[in-house]
Design an enzyme around this catalytic site. Sequence first.
Site, PDB file in Angstrom:
ATOM      1  N   LYS A   1       0.833  -1.202   0.000  1.00 14.84           N
ATOM      2  CA  LYS A   1       0.000   0.000   0.000  1.00 14.84           C
ATOM      3  C   LYS A   1       0.868   1.253   0.000  1.00 14.84           C
ATOM      4  O   LYS A   1       0.630   2.198  -0.748  1.00 14.84           O
ATOM      5  CB  LYS A   1      -0.956  -0.014   1.215  1.00 14.84           C
ATOM      6  CG  LYS A   1      -2.029  -1.081   1.092  1.00 14.84           C
ATOM      7  CD  LYS A   1      -2.800  -1.315   2.398  1.00 14.84           C
ATOM      8  CE  LYS A   1      -3.761  -2.502   2.215  1.00 14.84           C
ATOM      9  NZ  LYS A   1      -4.475  -2.877   3.435  1.00 14.84           N
TER      10      LYS A   1
ATOM     11  N   GLN B   1      -4.630  -1.348   9.581  1.00 14.65           N
ATOM     12  CA  GLN B   1      -4.623  -2.696   9.014  1.00 14.65           C
ATOM     13  C   GLN B   1      -5.273  -3.690   9.986  1.00 14.65           C
ATOM     14  O   GLN B   1      -4.976  -3.693  11.185  1.00 14.65           O
ATOM     15  CB  GLN B   1      -3.174  -3.111   8.701  1.00 14.65           C
ATOM     16  CG  GLN B   1      -3.035  -4.439   8.000  1.00 14.65           C
ATOM     17  CD  GLN B   1      -3.563  -4.451   6.558  1.00 14.65           C
ATOM     18  OE1 GLN B   1      -3.702  -3.401   5.934  1.00 14.65           O
ATOM     19  NE2 GLN B   1      -3.873  -5.610   6.042  1.00 14.65           N
TER      20      GLN B   1
ATOM     21  N   ASP C   1     -10.886   2.938   3.948  1.00 14.19           N
ATOM     22  CA  ASP C   1     -11.334   1.545   3.895  1.00 14.19           C
ATOM     23  C   ASP C   1     -12.849   1.464   3.703  1.00 14.19           C
ATOM     24  O   ASP C   1     -13.370   0.409   3.332  1.00 14.19           O
ATOM     25  CB  ASP C   1     -11.018   0.847   5.232  1.00 14.19           C
ATOM     26  CG  ASP C   1      -9.774  -0.022   5.185  1.00 14.19           C
ATOM     27  OD1 ASP C   1      -9.483  -0.563   4.109  1.00 14.19           O
ATOM     28  OD2 ASP C   1      -9.122  -0.141   6.235  1.00 14.19           O
TER      29      ASP C   1
HETATM   30  N1  GUN Z   1      -6.739  -6.659   6.161  1.00 11.68           N
HETATM   31  C1  GUN Z   1      -7.014  -7.406   5.064  1.00 11.68           C
HETATM   32  N2  GUN Z   1      -7.660  -6.661   4.143  1.00 11.68           N
HETATM   33  C2  GUN Z   1      -7.797  -5.425   4.670  1.00 11.68           C
HETATM   34  C3  GUN Z   1      -8.362  -4.213   4.181  1.00 11.68           C
HETATM   35  O1  GUN Z   1      -8.896  -4.117   3.080  1.00 11.68           O
HETATM   36  N3  GUN Z   1      -8.289  -3.150   5.032  1.00 11.68           N
HETATM   37  C4  GUN Z   1      -7.727  -3.227   6.259  1.00 11.68           C
HETATM   38  N4  GUN Z   1      -7.722  -2.142   7.024  1.00 11.68           N
HETATM   39  N5  GUN Z   1      -7.193  -4.347   6.743  1.00 11.68           N
HETATM   40  C5  GUN Z   1      -7.231  -5.432   5.942  1.00 11.68           C
END
Ligand code: GUN
Length: 318
Positions: free
Chosen positions: A66, A110, A133
Amino acid sequence: MNQAANSILKPSAAGALIIDGKAASEALLARLAEETRRLGAAGVKPGLSVVLVGDDPASQVYVRAKGKAARELGFRSEQHDLVAATSEEDLLALVQRLNADPGVHGILVQLPLPKHIQSARILEAIAPEKDVDGFHPINVGLAAIGEMKRALIPCTPAGAMILIQKTFAALGENLAGKEAVVIGRSNIVGKPVARLLLAANSTVTVAHSRTRDLSAVAQRADLLIAAVGQPELVRGDWIKPGAVVIDVGVNRVPGEGLNDRGQPKTRLVGDVAFAEASARAAAITPVPGGVGPMTIAMLMANTLVAACRWRGLEEPKF
Ligand code: GUN
């Protein structure tokens, strides 16, 4: 056929067209790079802040990817690494600091978080306009009532929708009135993708582990979306001939032989038995290389949209 949409569909020997999520994500990232330059000319640099608590190796890989995507676009990108023993109060304090930082337009904590932290409390502390998100109840609610211009939409469902729209356009079809079956009812994928399909005028069924005769329900689908996290649950004979199949599952299963370090090999498979389904579907996403690459691109899109809204600038449509 629409040329631009057509470019993400690749012929295959198995029969179905392969929906190339990597090509779609690269096209989206190229557009985002252009939009980032446009914002730069207006003195705005989108900023993304990613928070990682603990040392889960899979989460570390995702978070690094990311940050890399954000830097490559020319965003301000920062990562906050906190030890697994971090208290809920300390994490809340960091979120509050990021909420107040005018250079941060997107905040992502996350998941999963360590067990002693209540994820809901953290996600609800993120300012909804920075919630890239799309997990905050305000964004979930805005999306549920169709206020898409104000909502931030979760990245995986939003990315899947782009692939679906491009595929239907390339096939010369419309989602309106189509039978869409979503297998899985998670807050991250199943429920939001069902809401997006409803907004696109499909007739939507959400099936799940308690659904009776799941294969019969799946066989009704013009558009089948699998998001359950069960390796190859969906078999070839579950697919209506000519259906579009979107596989959101990413499951690591034992492979054949040993790797360089002498450990048993593993491989990634989706929730759909790909070869079997390819013999009947009109188009299908592979795993890997389907929905996955779209998720990070949509996170960048959400961050850029959040920056536009913050500054009252016109936002691009993706
Ligand atoms: N963990 C796995 N996928 C995601 C996601 O799309 N967002 C977040 N914040 N954590 C994750």
